[in-house]
Scaffold this active site. Structure first.
Site, PDB file in Angstrom:
ATOM      1  N   CYS A 128      -3.092   1.031   7.669  1.00 38.44           N
ATOM      2  CA  CYS A 128      -3.365  -0.201   8.333  1.00 38.44           C
ATOM      3  C   CYS A 128      -3.874   1.201   9.955  1.00 38.44           C
ATOM      4  CB  CYS A 128      -2.368  -0.214   9.103  1.00 38.44           C
ATOM      5  SG  CYS A 128      -0.278   1.043   9.503  1.00 38.44           S
ATOM      6  N   GLU A 131       4.655  -4.223  12.558  1.00 44.36           N
ATOM      7  CA  GLU A 131       3.655  -3.585  11.784  1.00 44.36           C
ATOM      8  C   GLU A 131       2.235  -4.019  11.246  1.00 44.36           C
ATOM      9  OE1 GLU A 131       1.969  -1.376   9.765  1.00 44.36           O
ATOM     10  OE2 GLU A 131       2.165   0.677  10.487  1.00 44.36           O
ATOM     11  N   GLU A 169     -11.057  -5.460   9.784  1.00 46.99           N
ATOM     12  CA  GLU A 169      -9.965  -5.120   9.374  1.00 46.99           C
ATOM     13  C   GLU A 169     -10.798  -5.310   7.468  1.00 46.99           C
ATOM     14  OE1 GLU A 169      -5.221  -2.121   8.820  1.00 46.99           O
ATOM     15  OE2 GLU A 169      -6.226  -5.050   8.908  1.00 46.99           O
ATOM     16  N   GLY A 184      -0.202  -8.131   6.862  1.00 48.56           N
ATOM     17  CA  GLY A 184      -1.763  -8.642   7.927  1.00 48.56           C
ATOM     18  C   GLY A 184      -1.236  -8.753   9.450  1.00 48.56           C
ATOM     19  N   THR A 185      -2.301  -9.365  10.111  1.00 48.95           N
ATOM     20  CA  THR A 185      -1.752  -9.439  11.606  1.00 48.95           C
ATOM     21  C   THR A 185      -1.652 -11.484  11.057  1.00 48.95           C
ATOM     22  OG1 THR A 185      -3.247  -8.272  13.204  1.00 48.95           O
ATOM     23  CG2 THR A 185      -2.875 -10.748  14.193  1.00 48.95           C
ATOM     24  N   ASN A 229       0.840  -1.361  -0.023  1.00 49.25           N
ATOM     25  CA  ASN A 229       0.125   0.278  -0.377  1.00 49.25           C
ATOM     26  C   ASN A 229       0.677   1.090   0.112  1.00 49.25           C
ATOM     27  OD1 ASN A 229       1.151  -0.213   2.844  1.00 49.25           O
ATOM     28  ND2 ASN A 229      -1.134   0.343   3.168  1.00 49.25           N
ATOM     29  N   GLU A 243       8.384   2.270  14.549  1.00 46.57           N
ATOM     30  CA  GLU A 243       9.465   2.713  13.291  1.00 46.57           C
ATOM     31  C   GLU A 243       9.672   4.299  13.857  1.00 46.57           C
ATOM     32  OE1 GLU A 243       6.408   1.966   9.761  1.00 46.57           O
ATOM     33  OE2 GLU A 243       7.761  -0.085   9.683  1.00 46.57           O
TER      34      GLU A 243
END
Length: 501
Positions: free
Chosen positions: A288, A254, A390, A233-234, A157, A467
């Site tokens: 996200c 992340e 999500e 993704g998780t 993304n 980050e």
């Protein structure tokens, strides 16, 4: 413009050890334009043999890169930042073509990306250890050192932004990078690796292999890899964390999000609506930290819903390459199908469709693209799927709240904890809510703002680690302690010495 960059990538090639390398496997990945389904490029799906060769190149490059003075590493990073800045228009056009992001968005985002290289190049030169004198006349010193090869697994993304954020911290810390970009947007990472060569980076410092999940797993398991840094993704994050835990190496994750946006009745309606529109629909809702759950004071609830409906219906959806376009497609047919599945479920569960819910009518070739209308549901209850899961697309929910306590309860009714927004003119309320809402990044009266100096990272299912900022630099390094005896004689324990510990 963007085509010219695509042509710089040789066929069937990876980039490691400072040069283009032919992939050893035969599998290929087609990179499609999400706005038209046109095939833009074909990249290799790297196999374990490719990964091993790239990891070995990164290990060899580490011996050189880590030995350079921080000032020399910084100089090379600043050279790379200059190359990127000079080619930003072409890079923005390429990113728009591959991701479907509106060109106006990509140009605005791209303009800031070199700042990450420059920031981390600067602060790494100021990194200092500590010194303490402790009991018994001992002096303790702390030293920072790089970890080694950092595996960077990046998402589609924000292909260049996310890569440069990770790469800047890793390189400034003295690590080398083994990069696997998303299979949906892999081209710009390969191009950036070649720009690193052009900037004068030693061979093996920045290495890129393309592939799908199996390639990423092979990278995480590569013996030469000393840490993993993932944006994804998780579910993927759990798999990466398990491999890292088995190998006892650090993992920065992340992951997903379901950002709550609390809107109070003391904010001007026009401003609240503009903020909500930006939070929800920039990047076609594919970030996200996208604002996806709007928790609105019941005193302005219906007025807000009506205002958001009007503004959402005015969003211009279409060809991402046109500057007048506000919103492009989602990244893939699977993403579009997921959006429509969530829309169908929300309707079945009794949510009120305010606007959108379908595919916009566009002329060829964009009638084949992965477009989803900006979609707003009202009266969404916390137990509904749309409130909990999500979507990663332009589909959002609006829910009324009667009190601050209820707003916090609803905001925290989620396994995620990455981003959140609070809109209020009351400074006390802003601080109360910011302290109570469970998220790692909270904006007050704004959204989506990012800076290399502002830490970024979530809690719970949104991941681990940070980050940006000093936290990012130090967490990509190891810290050791050196203890020096200053007493003239050693206190011989087995000859009757007094001190044991």
């Amino acid at each position: 413009m963007s085509d010219s960059l695509l042509k710089t990538v040789p066929a069937n090639s990876l980039h490691y050890g400072g040069q283009w390398r032919k992939a050893r496997g035969r599998s290929k990945i087609l990179v499609r334009n999400p706005a038209t389904q046109e095939v833009l490029a074909e990249v290799p799906a790297a196999e374990e043999e490719d990964v091993a060769a790239a990891a070995a190149a990164a290990r060899e490059g580490f011996a050189v890169w880590a030995s350079l003075d921080a000032a020399e590493r910084a100089r090379l990073m600043v050279v790379l930042a200059g190359i990127m800045r000079a080619r930003m228009d072409d890079l923005a056009a390429l990113e728009s073509l591959v991701t479907g992001r509106a060109i106006r968005e990509m140009r605005a985002q791209m303009g800031r990306i070199p700042e990450w290289l420059e920031y981390f190049a600067a602060i790494a030169q100021g990194l200092e250890g500590e010194s303490n004198r402790v009991k018994g006349g001992f002096v303790t010193l702390t030293h920072y050192e790089p970890i080694g090869v950092a595996a960077l697994l990046t998402s589609w993304n924000h292909p260049i932004l996310i890569l440069v954020k990770k790469m800047s911290a890793a390189l400034a810390a003295g690590n080398t990078c083994l990069i696997k970009p998303s299979e949906l947007a892999p081209v710009s990472a390969l191009i950036l690796a070649d720009w690193c060569r052009e900037a004068g980076f030693p061979p093996g410092v920045v290495n890129v292999v393309t592939g799908e999940g199996a390639t990423g797993a092979a990278i995480c398991r590569a013996p030469d890899v000393g840490m993993v840094d993932l944006t994804g993704g998780t579910a993927t994050g759990r798999k990466v964390a398990a491999i890292a835990a088995e190998r006892l190496i650090p993992a920065m994750l992340e992951l997903g999000g379901k950002a709550p946006i609390v809107i109070w009745d003391d904010v001007p309606l026009e401003e609240a609506t503009a903020g909500a529109l930006f939070a929800a629909f920039v990047a076609s809702g594919q970030t996200c930290v996208s604002g996806t759950r709007f928790l609105v004071s019941d005193k302005i609830y219906e007025a807000f819903v009506a205002s958001l409906k009007k503004r959402a219906e005015a969003i211009r959806v279409g060809d991402p390459s046109q500057t007048e376009t506000d919103m492009g497609p989602v990244i893939s047919q699977a993403s579009a199908a997921r959006c429509h599945e969530h829309i169908a479920t929300a309707l079945a569960e009794g949510a009120r469709l305010v606007t959108g819910g379908g595919k916009p009518v566009l002329a060829a070739p964009f009638d084949s693209g992965n477009f989803v209308e900006p979609t707003v549901f009202a009266d969404v209850r916390p137990e509904m799927r749309l409130f909990q899961e999500e979507v990663f697309g332009p589909v959002v929910s609006v829910t009324p709240v009667k009190s601050e306590e209820e707003a916090v309860q609803f905001a925290n009714n989620s396994p995620f904890g990455l981003g959140a927004g609070i809109w209020t003119r009351d400074v006390g309320r802003a601080h109360r809510l910011a302290s109570a809402v469970r998220a790692g990044v909270i904006w007050i009266n704004d959204h989506h703002k990012n800076d290399p100096r502002s830490i970024w990272g979530g809690f719970q299912d949104s991941g681990l680690g940070k980050e940006n900022g000093w936290d990012a630099l130090k967490s990509r390094m190891r810290k050791r302690s050196v203890i020096v005896r200053t007493a003239p004689n050693f206190d011989d324990w087995f000859a009757g010495g007094a001190r044991y510990g």
